[in-house]
Write a protein that holds these residues in place. Structure first.
Motif, PDB file in Angstrom:
ATOM      1  N   MET A   1       1.104  -1.235   0.094  1.00 33.78           N
ATOM      2  CA  MET A   1       0.131   0.219  -0.023  1.00 33.78           C
ATOM      3  C   MET A   1       0.730   1.445  -0.518  1.00 33.78           C
ATOM      4  O   MET A   1       1.755   0.737   0.336  1.00 33.78           O
ATOM      5  N   ILE A   2       0.431   2.464  -1.087  1.00 33.81           N
ATOM      6  CA  ILE A   2       0.956   3.628  -1.235  1.00 33.81           C
ATOM      7  C   ILE A   2       0.008   4.594  -0.253  1.00 33.81           C
ATOM      8  O   ILE A   2      -0.643   4.926  -1.117  1.00 33.81           O
ATOM      9  N   TYR A   3       0.712   4.988   0.824  1.00 29.62           N
ATOM     10  CA  TYR A   3      -0.865   5.855   1.899  1.00 29.62           C
ATOM     11  C   TYR A   3       0.167   7.713   0.702  1.00 29.62           C
ATOM     12  O   TYR A   3       1.134   7.419   0.300  1.00 29.62           O
ATOM     13  N   ASP A   4      -0.400   8.611   1.053  1.00 33.89           N
ATOM     14  CA  ASP A   4      -0.323   9.800   0.406  1.00 33.89           C
ATOM     15  C   ASP A   4      -0.099  10.618   0.782  1.00 33.89           C
ATOM     16  O   ASP A   4       1.171  11.580   0.690  1.00 33.89           O
ATOM     17  N   VAL A   5       0.133  10.345   2.459  1.00 33.34           N
ATOM     18  CA  VAL A   5       0.615  11.252   3.632  1.00 33.34           C
ATOM     19  C   VAL A   5       1.506  10.700   4.710  1.00 33.34           C
ATOM     20  O   VAL A   5       0.407   9.283   4.939  1.00 33.34           O
ATOM     21  N   ILE A   6       2.624  10.610   5.051  1.00 33.67           N
ATOM     22  CA  ILE A   6       3.137  10.232   6.295  1.00 33.67           C
ATOM     23  C   ILE A   6       3.345  10.760   7.448  1.00 33.67           C
ATOM     24  O   ILE A   6       4.101  11.587   6.919  1.00 33.67           O
ATOM     25  N   VAL A   7       2.923  10.979   8.356  1.00 34.26           N
ATOM     26  CA  VAL A   7       3.555  11.910   8.995  1.00 34.26           C
ATOM     27  C   VAL A   7       4.194  11.268  10.184  1.00 34.26           C
ATOM     28  O   VAL A   7       3.742   9.766  10.580  1.00 34.26           O
ATOM     29  N   VAL A   8       5.401  11.861  10.504  1.00 38.05           N
ATOM     30  CA  VAL A   8       5.876  11.223  11.277  1.00 38.05           C
ATOM     31  C   VAL A   8       6.437  11.608  12.578  1.00 38.05           C
ATOM     32  O   VAL A   8       6.965  12.881  12.990  1.00 38.05           O
ATOM     33  N   GLY A   9       5.950  11.098  13.381  1.00 40.41           N
ATOM     34  CA  GLY A   9       5.713  12.238  14.782  1.00 40.41           C
ATOM     35  C   GLY A   9       5.015  12.478  15.244  1.00 40.41           C
ATOM     36  O   GLY A   9       3.810  12.449  14.857  1.00 40.41           O
ATOM     37  N   ALA A  10       3.747  11.681  17.271  1.00 41.05           N
ATOM     38  CA  ALA A  10       2.548  11.929  17.001  1.00 41.05           C
ATOM     39  C   ALA A  10       2.480  13.143  18.612  1.00 41.05           C
ATOM     40  O   ALA A  10       1.725  12.872  19.188  1.00 41.05           O
ATOM     41  N   GLY A  11       3.132  14.548  18.068  1.00 39.25           N
ATOM     42  CA  GLY A  11       3.944  15.413  19.254  1.00 39.25           C
ATOM     43  C   GLY A  11       2.388  16.533  18.422  1.00 39.25           C
ATOM     44  O   GLY A  11       1.195  15.915  17.948  1.00 39.25           O
ATOM     45  N   HIS A  12       2.250  16.881  19.592  1.00 41.00           N
ATOM     46  CA  HIS A  12       0.660  18.841  19.286  1.00 41.00           C
ATOM     47  C   HIS A  12       1.371  18.841  17.411  1.00 41.00           C
ATOM     48  O   HIS A  12       0.521  18.737  16.823  1.00 41.00           O
ATOM     49  N   ALA A  13       2.305  18.914  16.644  1.00 42.46           N
ATOM     50  CA  ALA A  13       2.679  19.782  15.488  1.00 42.46           C
ATOM     51  C   ALA A  13       1.520  17.957  14.435  1.00 42.46           C
ATOM     52  O   ALA A  13       1.168  18.208  13.209  1.00 42.46           O
ATOM     53  N   GLY A  14       2.421  16.959  14.783  1.00 45.40           N
ATOM     54  CA  GLY A  14       2.555  15.532  13.927  1.00 45.40           C
ATOM     55  C   GLY A  14       1.042  15.440  13.759  1.00 45.40           C
ATOM     56  O   GLY A  14      -0.067  14.934  13.681  1.00 45.40           O
ATOM     57  N   ALA A  22      -6.182  13.756   6.826  1.00 48.54           N
ATOM     58  CA  ALA A  22      -6.725  12.931   6.160  1.00 48.54           C
ATOM     59  C   ALA A  22      -8.285  13.618   6.405  1.00 48.54           C
ATOM     60  O   ALA A  22      -8.778  13.341   5.370  1.00 48.54           O
ATOM     61  N   ASN A  23      -8.694  14.573   6.814  1.00 53.92           N
ATOM     62  CA  ASN A  23      -9.898  15.262   6.986  1.00 53.92           C
ATOM     63  C   ASN A  23      -9.955  16.177   5.354  1.00 53.92           C
ATOM     64  O   ASN A  23     -10.765  16.294   5.046  1.00 53.92           O
ATOM     65  N   THR A  24      -8.547  16.205   4.478  1.00 51.28           N
ATOM     66  CA  THR A  24      -8.469  16.909   3.176  1.00 51.28           C
ATOM     67  C   THR A  24      -9.135  15.519   2.103  1.00 51.28           C
ATOM     68  O   THR A  24      -8.531  16.346   1.356  1.00 51.28           O
ATOM     69  N   GLY A  25      -8.439  14.886   2.804  1.00 47.82           N
ATOM     70  CA  GLY A  25      -8.917  13.174   1.933  1.00 47.82           C
ATOM     71  C   GLY A  25      -7.865  12.681   1.391  1.00 47.82           C
ATOM     72  O   GLY A  25      -7.674  12.159   0.649  1.00 47.82           O
ATOM     73  N   ALA A  26      -6.376  12.405   2.429  1.00 48.38           N
ATOM     74  CA  ALA A  26      -5.651  12.038   1.988  1.00 48.38           C
ATOM     75  C   ALA A  26      -5.531  11.001   2.633  1.00 48.38           C
ATOM     76  O   ALA A  26      -5.723  10.896   4.328  1.00 48.38           O
ATOM     77  N   LYS A  27      -4.770  10.253   2.016  1.00 42.59           N
ATOM     78  CA  LYS A  27      -5.104   8.346   2.661  1.00 42.59           C
ATOM     79  C   LYS A  27      -3.663   8.897   3.956  1.00 42.59           C
ATOM     80  O   LYS A  27      -2.442   8.896   3.327  1.00 42.59           O
ATOM     81  N   THR A  28      -4.400   8.924   5.599  1.00 38.48           N
ATOM     82  CA  THR A  28      -2.771   9.314   5.677  1.00 38.48           C
ATOM     83  C   THR A  28      -2.348   7.773   7.297  1.00 38.48           C
ATOM     84  O   THR A  28      -3.339   7.407   7.719  1.00 38.48           O
ATOM     85  N   LEU A  29      -1.201   8.022   7.015  1.00 38.19           N
ATOM     86  CA  LEU A  29      -0.592   7.278   8.239  1.00 38.19           C
ATOM     87  C   LEU A  29       0.121   7.926   9.162  1.00 38.19           C
ATOM     88  O   LEU A  29       0.836   8.693   8.609  1.00 38.19           O
ATOM     89  N   LEU A  30       0.255   7.484   9.897  1.00 40.72           N
ATOM     90  CA  LEU A  30       0.503   8.573  11.469  1.00 40.72           C
ATOM     91  C   LEU A  30       1.568   7.158  12.298  1.00 40.72           C
ATOM     92  O   LEU A  30       1.243   6.722  13.384  1.00 40.72           O
ATOM     93  N   ILE A  31       3.177   7.093  12.386  1.00 40.52           N
ATOM     94  CA  ILE A  31       3.717   6.691  12.289  1.00 40.52           C
ATOM     95  C   ILE A  31       4.159   7.201  14.108  1.00 40.52           C
ATOM     96  O   ILE A  31       5.484   8.458  13.992  1.00 40.52           O
TER      97      ILE A  31
END
Length: 620
Positions: A1-14, A22-31
């Motif tokens: 699977m290829i994600y549209d957006v991969i976000v690395v880090g789940a602090g306040h920015a992540g 995700a809310n603007t339609g991109a298939k997103t992964l939070l790692i």
């Protein structure tokens, strides 16, 4: 699977980046390395403050979540600077640390376009200067069309307590390794920064009778413009106490073991949030400093000692704190510490927060040299929006300096860079009368709605508020007030009495007089009741009338700035052929690569004469 957006880090920015994508339609992964620590408040349990509160309201107006989550988990609310003009009013809330993190996770888990994964990213995968995905510490390859890095203080993080050094990105959590080296191999420039945190103590061991209570507002407001959250009906008090010369003398005995003073810490710390040892060293003439005692939540006994950030040895911290009034029997939960970490100078970024070196790679938060939850969340929101829009082949989203504090923040970072942790202040904004916390929705909700982030409900609420405020302003401009009605109000403020009638707006424009002085007048009360005006709409009317001249002046100044903003500079413009430019200016322009003459004019080392040369060359 290829994600549209991969976000690395789940602090306040992540978290904001993942939600926006995700809310603007991109298939997103939070790692992230620890899913149970999402949106962790690593430092004090509070959101907002001077200029930072304005940023939170802007995030909310655009459709982000920080304001909503703060309202849901607040234990105290204050509007700071109420004694000053409305451009300076800044909302701030104490939060329940555990509930804040939990609320963020539960909110993100509701988003159908968002997946989660717990792992450490060690490498950025690229091909032909374009990002292709990430590789993890276990050797997993995750493919993505874009990547947003929000690594906080974890990149090669080192914790300092006295002369002890521990690898870590936060107390009890390991550092992130490999990623800095991967980015440097791609050609990025990196540096080191430092921040710190105070001891956490057991509230049961404190004597609050020796401290000064710091309660919340009598009529608290909230952050979010949406009615899904309500103002607090109960609040927890904070407290204030002071250090003393005795406390300072004990702290000084540990200076020879201070990692700051012995040179063990190489990174630059935040100027406006110094450690206690730095304060007593720099301000040796002061015999005491304020400490704010902040509860960590509704039910926990853990207390945050704001103002006592330190990296001195544990015993020195303990011995000194015991001499503070109310702390004579203090018990520690954990000592304070300093943390040193890698960052990447933000002049390597475009206004979208995409890197100049690698296409579709974005940086947000402390990796860009900022400090503060609010500054990080704002960058995450913008990076998430732009990563999503880029992969969906939509136009980038960039806020100007006259549109939002978020615009000031990002423009400062990418244009001027930063050599110390960047913190937002109202003084950084040229147009702070326009960028008030009360009108963040009017400025930004239409943009958020166009992006697909702000809901129809937000737009309807804004339209209602604007219609009511405009009608009330017009009512004040058109309705006369008699001397008999006005003079009792004027007498109260020792203002010159009226001899003949005049429009109410003119009377309200006088110093000290407030709109509440008019509310009891029958015709004003009838209008307010008939239109069911809210406190927010009444307050907005007062601001529009009293500050009309200032607002108009700033709008005119902003229009002049935007004329230079409209003069674009080609991405590959050859500055070397402009031999009349100063050498410093030419080098700075080649490094920053400004997109407009307005941005070029804000680069340190580029003079007005250099801007005139560019104007002439472009035929203006």
């Amino acid at each position: 699977m290829i994600y549209d957006v991969i976000v690395v880090g789940a602090g306040h920015a992540g978290c904001e980046a993942a939600a926006a994508a995700a809310n603007t339609g991109a298939k997103t992964l939070l790692i992230t390395m620890q899913l149970q620590h999402m949106a962790q408040m690593s430092c004090n349990p509070a959101v907002g403050g001077i200029a930072k509160g304005q940023i939170v309201r802007e995030i909310d107006a655009l459709g982000g979540y920080m304001g909503i989550i703060t309202d849901q988990t607040a234990i105290q609310f204050k509007m700071l600077n109420k004694s000053k003009g409305p451009a300076m009013w800044s909302p701030r809330a104490q939060s329940d640390r555990m509930r804040f993190s939990e609320a963020w996770r539960l909110q993100l888990e509701k988003l159908p376009n968002l997946d989660f994964f717990q792992e450490m990213v060690t490498e950025i995968l690229t091909e032909n200067h374009q990002v292709k995905g990430v590789k993890t510490s276990l050797g997993n390859t995750i493919l993505g069309k874009s990547v947003v890095l929000t690594n906080g203080t974890f990149l090669n993080g080192v914790i300092h307590i006295g002369l002890k050094q521990l690898g870590g990105g936060r107390a009890g959590e390991k550092a992130a390794t490999g990623l800095t080296e991967s980015l440097v191999a791609l050609g990025f420039e990196s540096g080191r920064m430092k921040t710190g945190t105070p001891p956490r103590v057991d509230g049961r061991s404190l004597d609050y009778s020796k401290m000064i209570p710091q309660p919340g507002d009598t009529n608290p407001e909230k952050f979010s413009f949406l009615p899904i959250t309500q103002p607090l009906t109960q609040q927890r008090d904070c407290y204030m106490t002071y250090t003393s010369e005795e406390v300072h003398n004990i702290l000084r005995t540990g200076f020879d073991q201070s990692p700051m003073f012995t040179g063990r810490i190489q990174g630059v710390g935040p100027r406006y949030c110094p450690s206690i040892e730095d304060k007593i060293n720099r301000f040796a003439d002061k015999d005491r400093h304020q400490l704010f005692i902040e509860p960590e939540g509704w039910h926990t006994v853990e207390i945050y000692v704001n103002g006592f950030s330190t990296s001195l040895p544990e015993q020195i911290q303990y011995d000194a704190l015991r001499k503070v009034a109310g702390f004579e029997r203090v018990k520690f939960f954990r000592p304070g510490y300093a943390i040193e970490y890698d960052y990447f100078p933000p002049t390597q970024l475009k206004a979208t927060l995409e890197t100049k070196l690698v296409e579709n790679l974005y940086f947000a938060g402390q990796i860009n040299g900022t400090t503060g939850y609010e500054e990080a969340a704002a960058q995450g929101l913008i990076a998430g929006i732009n990563a999503s829009r880029k992969v969906q082949e939509q136009t980038p989203f960039v806020l100007k300096r006259n549109e939002a504090y978020i615009g000031v923040l990002i423009d400062d970072l990418i244009t001027k860079g930063t050599e110390e942790p960047y913190r937002m202040f109202t003084s950084r904004a040229e147009y702070r009368t326009l960028l008030r916390q009360d009108n963040a929705d009017a400025r930004l909700t239409p943009m958020g709605y166009a992006l697909g982030l702000a809901s129809e409900e937000r737009m309807h609420l804004l339209e209602r508020k604007q219609a009511h405020t405009e009608a009330f302003v017009q009512f004040f401009k058109e309705t006369s007030i008699t001397p008999e009605e006005a003079n009792p109000i004027l007498q109260k403020y020792e203002s010159s009495p009226m001899k003949q009638g005049d429009k109410m707006a003119k009377v309200l424009a006088r110093p000290d007089i407030t709109i509440n002085d008019f509310i009891s007048l029958p015709k004003v009360k009838e209008f307010a009741d008939t239109h069911q005006l809210t406190e927010e709409e009444i307050e907005g009317t007062e601001i529009e009338i009293k500050y009309a001249g200032y607002i108009e002046k700033e709008k005119n100044n902003a229009d002049k700035l935007n004329r230079l903003e409209d003069i674009r500079i080609p991405e590959n413009f050859n500055y070397d052929k402009l031999t009349s430019l100063s050498f410093e200016s030419r080098e700075k322009l080649k490094k920053i690569r400004p997109t407009s003459l307005s941005q070029a004019s804000r680069i340190s080392g580029v003079s007005p004469a250099d801007i005139s040369i560019l104007l002439i060359y472009m035929g203006r």
